[in-house]
Design a protein around this motif. Structure first.
Motif, short mmCIF file in Angstrom:
data_model
loop_
_atom_site.label_atom_id
_atom_site.label_comp_id
_atom_site.label_asym_id
_atom_site.label_seq_id
_atom_site.Cartn_x
_atom_site.Cartn_y
_atom_site.Cartn_z
N ALA A 64 0.85 -1.19 0.00
CA ALA A 64 0.00 0.00 0.00
C ALA A 64 0.89 1.24 0.00
O ALA A 64 2.10 1.15 0.20
CB ALA A 64 -0.92 -0.01 1.22
N LEU A 65 0.26 2.38 -0.22
CA LEU A 65 1.03 3.59 -0.48
C LEU A 65 0.45 4.79 0.26
O LEU A 65 -0.75 5.00 0.28
CB LEU A 65 1.01 3.86 -1.99
CG LEU A 65 1.63 5.17 -2.51
CD1 LEU A 65 3.14 5.12 -2.37
CD2 LEU A 65 1.24 5.38 -3.97
N VAL A 66 1.34 5.58 0.86
CA VAL A 66 1.01 6.93 1.33
C VAL A 66 1.84 7.88 0.49
O VAL A 66 3.08 7.84 0.51
CB VAL A 66 1.33 7.10 2.83
CG1 VAL A 66 1.18 8.56 3.23
CG2 VAL A 66 0.42 6.23 3.68
N PHE A 67 1.16 8.73 -0.28
CA PHE A 67 1.84 9.61 -1.22
C PHE A 67 1.76 11.05 -0.73
O PHE A 67 0.67 11.57 -0.50
CB PHE A 67 1.20 9.50 -2.61
CG PHE A 67 2.05 10.05 -3.72
CD1 PHE A 67 2.85 9.21 -4.49
CD2 PHE A 67 2.08 11.41 -3.99
CE1 PHE A 67 3.63 9.71 -5.51
CE2 PHE A 67 2.86 11.92 -5.00
CZ PHE A 67 3.64 11.07 -5.77
N LEU A 68 2.92 11.69 -0.58
CA LEU A 68 2.98 13.06 -0.07
C LEU A 68 2.88 14.06 -1.21
O LEU A 68 3.56 13.94 -2.22
CB LEU A 68 4.27 13.30 0.69
CG LEU A 68 4.25 12.93 2.18
CD1 LEU A 68 4.11 11.43 2.36
CD2 LEU A 68 5.51 13.42 2.88
N ILE A 69 2.02 15.04 -1.01
CA ILE A 69 1.85 16.14 -1.95
C ILE A 69 2.19 17.42 -1.20
O ILE A 69 1.76 17.61 -0.07
CB ILE A 69 0.40 16.20 -2.48
CG1 ILE A 69 0.05 14.89 -3.19
CG2 ILE A 69 0.20 17.38 -3.41
CD1 ILE A 69 -1.41 14.77 -3.51
N ASP A 70 2.94 18.26 -1.83
CA ASP A 70 3.38 19.48 -1.17
C ASP A 70 2.17 20.34 -0.78
O ASP A 70 1.17 20.41 -1.50
CB ASP A 70 4.30 20.28 -2.08
CG ASP A 70 4.96 21.43 -1.35
OD1 ASP A 70 5.95 21.17 -0.64
OD2 ASP A 70 4.49 22.57 -1.48
N SER A 71 2.29 21.03 0.34
CA SER A 71 1.19 21.86 0.81
C SER A 71 0.89 23.04 -0.12
O SER A 71 -0.17 23.64 -0.04
CB SER A 71 1.49 22.40 2.21
OG SER A 71 2.65 23.21 2.20
N GLU A 72 1.83 23.33 -1.02
CA GLU A 72 1.58 24.39 -2.00
C GLU A 72 0.95 23.87 -3.28
O GLU A 72 0.70 24.61 -4.23
CB GLU A 72 2.89 25.11 -2.33
CG GLU A 72 3.52 25.81 -1.13
CD GLU A 72 2.61 26.88 -0.55
OE1 GLU A 72 1.90 27.53 -1.33
OE2 GLU A 72 2.63 27.07 0.68
N VAL A 73 0.73 22.57 -3.36
CA VAL A 73 0.06 21.92 -4.49
C VAL A 73 0.76 22.23 -5.81
O VAL A 73 0.26 22.93 -6.67
CB VAL A 73 -1.43 22.33 -4.58
CG1 VAL A 73 -2.17 21.38 -5.52
CG2 VAL A 73 -2.09 22.28 -3.21
#
Length: 529
Positions: free
Chosen positions: A188-197
């Motif tokens: 499974a995966l947890v994918f981080l996206i920057d808070s500035e999108v």
């Protein structure tokens, strides 16, 4: 005795999947042409008895190591402003810290816990930390790791190409060299996206989805808006930066909707939670002194790290060195929230403050969602993932196989097909995949019901039926009968398009299995009474 039917995992022989893989291992043992398949079978067999393996991935410098530290509630992995992690690091539970080093040539060595950073962190000169190291396994005494194994990965789209390549291999995006590499592929995966999108984040998500059909879906993936601490504003210090992040992202999300890929996308301020794990008695004393500062003045001083550290006004009996250590650990929002909590609760101890910071950071929410969404389906996900890789290896072995080897491959395929037919959970995963892919025609209530009956809120019969614990068996049976009838109508009528009818049939079958278990439990109770 409660008189209630067991959960799905309890009602099935827990060794059935292992037994099938053992039989296939015996069939393929000693056959050189099938050595790759044998390795995949061994890897899948081993994975069934281990916690679910969850990869923490994303673009470089998104705060992956910080998030992992926050999730396990410990200060273990190295963090930095620039790209830091250069080697895939797998964290698992151990009574005391322990390091195992796996090299690219297949050799394995024990390491010392104090060498973890030397083995995994790229140096300031850009050199890889330890030539030839493929992966580092790190065991630590974190309760969270009793349920999950976490893979901290180097950044994708890294300026160091080999780092991104190592992550792609760990996530199963590249062809595996051997069975050891196969073991590294994530469940499974947890994918981080920057808070500035940033646009780059969405491009990476799309590339993940293209290279792993069916993998980056809400069944297997959760998104995280990282570094939400940065959305705190000294001009409005009481506003929650996590809420600010969610409002900001709502109007700025480019490209495809994230719901196509992630079950949920959560805002997390991991720096504050990681900082909570780093708090020392000296830092706590500094926070107590600063908590007596006027909140507006404290917020004003926290506009700038330099002003907070170097400014003397309102600093109380703290030193610049104390304030620097505190700011590096918690950053501006963490310092402000910690001080505000201590101002309201002056008797709070270190453990209470740590718990408060974890709670407001969103990390506890993330861990709970992981446990709920993945934990309830862990066995099914591992089996589904293992079957996929084994079948891929079996298909690759067919060219060049002789008659005897082809016969073995056919027998292995029959055994795996039989296992998949017997295990209804795999049908439910397929139904969820279709459901998340955008099937239409279901009401909001039915959409929630699909999630519930496939185990989103637990795998016991009461949980799947949406009933309270302790509900009488007759009431459970009546409810299950009604739901079977409802989903039979939905699957057989013309009100749903084809793919939706497929999902409805599987949901009907799920209710029928629950109904059978309820009736079996009722019959058993009657016999015992």
């Amino acid at each position: 005795m409660s008189g209630h039917p067991p959960s799905q995992s309890e009602s099935q022989n827990p060794s059935r999947s292992q037994t099938v893989f053992d039989e296939c291992l015996n069939l393929t043992r000693g056959l050189p042409h099938l050595a790759g398949l044998h390795g995949e079978l061994a890897a899948a067999r081993e994975r069934l008895g281990r916690p679910l393996r969850v990869a923490i991935a994303g673009q470089a410098s998104r705060g992956k190591s910080t998030l992992v530290n926050a999730m396990i509630g410990r200060d273990e992995l190295a963090v930095g402003r620039a790209e830091t992690t250069a080697v895939v690091t797998e964290l698992s539970y151990a009574d005391r810290p322990a390091v195992t080093v796996r090299y690219e040539d297949g050799s394995v060595a024990r390491g010392r816990p104090e060498d973890l950073h030397r083995l995994t962190v790229r140096g300031g000169d850009g050199e890889r930390p330890a030539p030839g190291v493929a992966r580092v396994e790190y065991g630590v005494p974190s309760e969270f790791l009793k349920s999950f194994r976490l893979l901290d990965t180097p950044g994708l789209a890294s300026v160091y190409e080999e780092d991104g390549s190592a992550t792609e291999e760990a996530l199963g995006l590249r062809s595996h060299r051997d069975s050891e590499s196969a073991l590294r592929a994530a469940d499974a995966l947890v994918f981080l996206i920057d808070s500035e999108v940033h646009e780059e984040d969405f491009a990476l998500v799309e590339r993940f989805a293209e290279k792993t059909p069916g993998k980056v879906t809400p069944v297997y993936a959760i998104g995280v808006y990282a570094k939400c601490d940065l959305h705190w504003r000294a001009s409005d210090p009481e506003a929650d930066p996590l809420e600010r992040m969610m409002r900001a992202s709502g109007g700025r999300q480019p490209g495809p909707q994230l719901s196509r890929y992630f079950f949920v996308t959560l805002p997390v301020a991991a720096v504050a939670a990681h900082g909570a794990a780093r708090l020392t008695p000296g830092m706590l004393a500094t926070l107590r002194a600063l908590s007596r500062t006027d909140p507006a003045e404290l917020a004003s001083r926290l506009r700038s790290g330099r002003r907070f550290v170097d400014g003397a006004d309102g600093a109380g009996e703290t030193t610049a060195e104390d304030r620097l250590a505190l700011f590096e650990a918690l950053q501006a929002w963490g310092v402000y929230r910690a001080c505000r909590h201590l101002a309201k609760h002056p008797e709070a101890g270190g453990d209470e403050l740590r718990a408060h910071l974890r709670s407001i950071s969103g990390v506890d929410t993330l861990n709970e969602r992981l446990s709920q969404h993945f934990g309830n389906r862990a066995a099914f996900i591992k089996l589904h993932s293992g079957l996929h890789r084994v079948r891929r290896s079996a298909a690759a072995a067919k060219p060049g196989a002789d008659r005897a080897e082809l016969a073995v491959l056919a027998l292995v395929e029959r055994k795996l097909n039989s296992l998949e037919y017997e295990d209804s959970s795999l049908d439910e995963l397929n139904a969820l995949a279709a459901f998340y892919a955008g099937v239409t025609g279901f009401t909001d209530e039915e959409r929630e019901e699909i999630l519930r009956v496939t185990g989103e809120h637990g795998t016991r019969c009461e949980q799947r039926l949406g009933q309270e614990e302790g509900t009488p068996l007759r009431a459970l049976e009546a409810h299950a009968v009604a739901r079977v009838a409802h989903w039979a109508r939905r699957s057989e009528g013309g009100s749903l398009p084809g793919r939706s009818r497929y999902v409805a049939r599987i949901i009907r079958d799920s209710y029928e299995r629950i109904l059978n278990r309820v009736r079996q439990a009722h019959a058993l109770l009657d016999i015992r009474e």
